[in-house]
Design an enzyme around this catalytic site. Sequence first.
Site, short mmCIF file in Angstrom:
data_model
loop_
_atom_site.label_atom_id
_atom_site.label_comp_id
_atom_site.label_asym_id
_atom_site.label_seq_id
_atom_site.Cartn_x
_atom_site.Cartn_y
_atom_site.Cartn_z
N GLY A 198 0.83 -1.20 0.00
CA GLY A 198 0.00 0.00 0.00
C GLY A 198 0.87 1.25 0.00
N SER A 208 6.67 -4.43 -2.37
CA SER A 208 6.10 -3.16 -2.78
C SER A 208 6.29 -2.13 -1.66
CB SER A 208 4.64 -3.40 -3.13
OG SER A 208 4.13 -2.37 -3.90
N TRP A 209 5.25 -1.47 -1.21
CA TRP A 209 5.39 -0.60 -0.03
C TRP A 209 6.00 -1.39 1.14
CZ3 TRP A 209 6.11 3.66 2.45
CH2 TRP A 209 5.92 3.67 3.83
N ASP A 234 7.24 -5.37 -13.99
CA ASP A 234 6.52 -4.70 -12.91
C ASP A 234 6.20 -3.26 -13.34
OD1 ASP A 234 5.75 -3.40 -10.53
OD2 ASP A 234 6.96 -4.74 -9.31
N HIS A 275 3.94 -7.12 -11.13
CA HIS A 275 4.16 -6.65 -9.77
C HIS A 275 3.67 -7.61 -8.68
CE1 HIS A 275 4.56 -3.81 -6.50
NE2 HIS A 275 3.29 -3.92 -6.20
#
Length: 314
Positions: free
Chosen positions: A42, A109-110, A265, A293
Amino acid sequence: MDLFAPIKPYREGFLKVSPLHTIHFEECGNPRGKPLVFLHGGPGGGTDAIYPRYFDPRQWRIVLFDQRGCGKSLPFAELRKNTTWDLVADIERLREHLGISRWVVFGGSWGSSLALAYSQTHPRSCKGIILRGIFLLRDKELSWMYQEGANYIFPDAWEKFLKPIPPRQRGNLIRAYYRRLTSPNAKIRLEAARAWSIWEGAISKLRQDEGLIAHFGEDRFAEALARIECHYFIHKSFRKTEDQLLDGVKKIRKIPGVIVQGRYDMCCPMISAWDLHRAWPEAKLVVVPDAGHSMTEPGIRSELMKAAERFRRL
Ligand code: STX
């Protein structure tokens, strides 16, 4: 490699981390297994039931938690006192609360940004670092996703992303969205949240997945994800300098690390995994040639599961 079977937590709880925020956490697998903390994406994505299934439940003590403002953490979608450094402090507080001395940190990711921020702040708490879909909080990464870059590949989805924003406000889309996502008008907020979140769902996989896009468009999921992401991104994720996470690698070099990255990605383009690999050559870089991703892409899933299996023996 297939995921492990669906699993129920053997323990679940809430931890009050500030006068305002209480985070929800759970533990899955073997209470006497090797501890691992899962950092979701996120920010604002929350924990998903699929996450613990990447780890052998006989071998691991898997700790998952919902970061401030999302999932089952309270208050829902709250932006006040919600920064990268608050989350870093929460992770350390949770570790102490659970009586764990060191753990393997896993994040995509985050979650990869947060794993780097956490490990660079508390290197001695980390036994290993498994990262996927690298995001380093830099301007060029935000601009790629929310201003100019990914829209060249997904102009059709981009049209829907632009729709809630009047043309004259499109010069800074993060700012235009921030205004709507923090509007007192729930209808404006929700329309913006769904469009923001659906854009991310549309670019998350090598092949678009309508089920995933629909999930990203669900009101509750979208509201937390969009509000929290946009709040972080308009504040440049509260980083101190553009290259903070690359410069901070010197503090974690000696910790075993692996970087799993999908070649295609479109959310977190491979340049960041490459820059991280250059800054941290000791970490193993695995490029999945036929993946985007999402951690659910088959090649990414296999490499993450293999990495976890190697790290189990650390
Ligand atoms: N956000 C990228 C990220 O961290 C810009 C991310 N992408 N998808 C997710 O997180 C969830 C699946 C966790 C929503």
